[in-house]
Design a protein around this motif. Structure first.
Motif, PDB file in Angstrom:
ATOM      1  N   LEU A 167     -85.606  88.696 -94.923  1.00 29.28           N
ATOM      2  CA  LEU A 167     -85.802  87.277 -95.235  1.00 29.28           C
ATOM      3  C   LEU A 167     -84.491  86.632 -95.673  1.00 29.28           C
ATOM      4  O   LEU A 167     -84.232  85.466 -95.378  1.00 29.28           O
ATOM      5  N   LYS A 168     -83.671  87.383 -96.371  1.00 31.11           N
ATOM      6  CA  LYS A 168     -82.388  86.873 -96.853  1.00 31.11           C
ATOM      7  C   LYS A 168     -81.468  86.495 -95.687  1.00 31.11           C
ATOM      8  O   LYS A 168     -80.629  85.593 -95.807  1.00 31.11           O
ATOM      9  N   ARG A 169     -81.615  87.165 -94.553  1.00 31.54           N
ATOM     10  CA  ARG A 169     -80.738  86.928 -93.403  1.00 31.54           C
ATOM     11  C   ARG A 169     -81.191  85.755 -92.537  1.00 31.54           C
ATOM     12  O   ARG A 169     -80.454  85.332 -91.653  1.00 31.54           O
ATOM     13  N   LEU A 170     -82.397  85.238 -92.771  1.00 37.71           N
ATOM     14  CA  LEU A 170     -82.910  84.149 -91.960  1.00 37.71           C
ATOM     15  C   LEU A 170     -82.377  82.800 -92.434  1.00 37.71           C
ATOM     16  O   LEU A 170     -81.838  82.685 -93.534  1.00 37.71           O
ATOM     17  N   GLN A 171     -82.536  81.794 -91.595  1.00 36.32           N
ATOM     18  CA  GLN A 171     -82.088  80.448 -91.924  1.00 36.32           C
ATOM     19  C   GLN A 171     -83.288  79.568 -92.259  1.00 36.32           C
ATOM     20  O   GLN A 171     -84.357  79.681 -91.651  1.00 36.32           O
TER      21      GLN A 171
END
Length: 313
Positions: free
Chosen positions: A164-168
């Motif tokens: 989730l941290k890597r999503l925009q």
């Protein structure tokens, strides 16, 4: 591109209470506060009773202590954002804080599912091998089970948070509940969420899905063992030891299934129904478990009554 980078690094999330009932939040918060207070007081009471009564230092009550600790964790994880909305109308939560809350909500949910499975195993051993019960479920075995339960939950949920941290995300994102859940956060992304969605599904299958199948298998074996007992009185006595656990299983899995069904098929259902189902899923098990075990488990009930009588006099 700079807008996406900015929103990915510093997105804002707005939690949602009961839309349209904002003017009545003060009144609505009263029963919610009573649920939290009862949940926390009930689970602390269970822990104190088991801790201070040497006769309750048995495998069944050690697992019950794990369940009470898990329920306390679940309650305290959701409490801050719940009351920030209903008492202060403060909906905003930072992305990192949201991820932390989501992580612990799902960790404690997976732990609770596994503890219920461990308690089913405990009941099976107690009914199948009553004379070897304590010899099989030693303190070392129980400690190992507890560590495995916690380790599995922590390991399964961590990659979901990382993905989730890597999503925009957009600069402002509106969530559906007064707390952060994985399936709700995924819906707010503006980049591809396929990997996160697949991993989230795998986590559910490998944790609660697997646990529910093993729970069902455990009770099939328990029922087979009970039916093989010659004495009707002994059969009834054996089944009575499982009633509290069956109630705890139903209390946990029924709201979870209901929330999943609403989330998947209830697109046209009022948002208030979604919020209520999510609240039931996270608030009812920590409330009901200590009540059920206090009422249905004679040893716990007698100790609680004894404590109250001592304080009275």
């Amino acid at each position: 591109m700079s807008v996406f980078n900015s929103s990915a690094l510093y997105p804002r999330f707005l939690l949602t209470g009961l839309s349209g009932l904002e003017s009545r939040y003060s009144l609505i918060s009263i029963p919610i506060f009573l649920v939290y207070a009862t949940s926390i007081a009930g689970n602390i009471t269970i822990l104190l009773i088991i801790r201070t009564e040497p006769s309750l230092h048995q495998p069944m009550y050690y697992f019950l202590s794990m369940l009470a600790l898990t329920d306390l964790g679940l309650s305290t994880t959701t409490l801050p954002t719940m009351f920030s909305i209903f008492w202060f109308h403060a909906r905003e939560i930072s992305f990192n804080a949201c991820l932390v809350q989501m992580y612990f909500i799902h960790v404690f949910s997976i732990i609770e599912s596994a503890v219920l499975l461990a308690m089913a195993f405990d009941r099976f051993v107690a009914i199948r091998e009553p004379l070897r019960y304590v010899a099989i479920l030693t303190n070392g075995v129980i400690t190992g089970i507890g560590l495995a339960i916690a380790g599995r939950a922590l390991a399964l949920v961590f990659p979901a948070s990382f993905l989730l941290k890597r999503l925009q995300y957009r600069s402002v994102n509106i969530l559906s509940y007064p707390f952060c859940l994985h399936q709700d956060l995924i819906k707010t992304t503006v980049s591809s969420r396929r990997v996160s969605s697949i991993y989230g599904l795998m986590v559910v299958i490998c944790s609660m899905g697997l646990d529910s199948v093993l729970l069902l298998l455990s009770y099939i074996l328990i029922l087979g063992t009970v039916l093989s007992i010659a004495s009707k009185t002994e059969r009834v006595k054996a089944l009575n030891t499982c009633i509290s656990h069956i109630c705890a299983v139903l209390t946990f899995y029924t709201p979870m299934i209901g929330l999943s069904m609403i989330h998947r098929y209830g697109q046209n259902v009022s948002p208030i129904v979604h919020v209520l189902m999510a609240n039931v899923y996270l608030l009812v098990p920590p409330l009901m478990n200590p009540i059920v075990y206090s009422v249905k488990t004679k040893q716990i009930r007698d100790r609680i009554l004894k404590k109250f009588k001592q304080q009275k006099f």
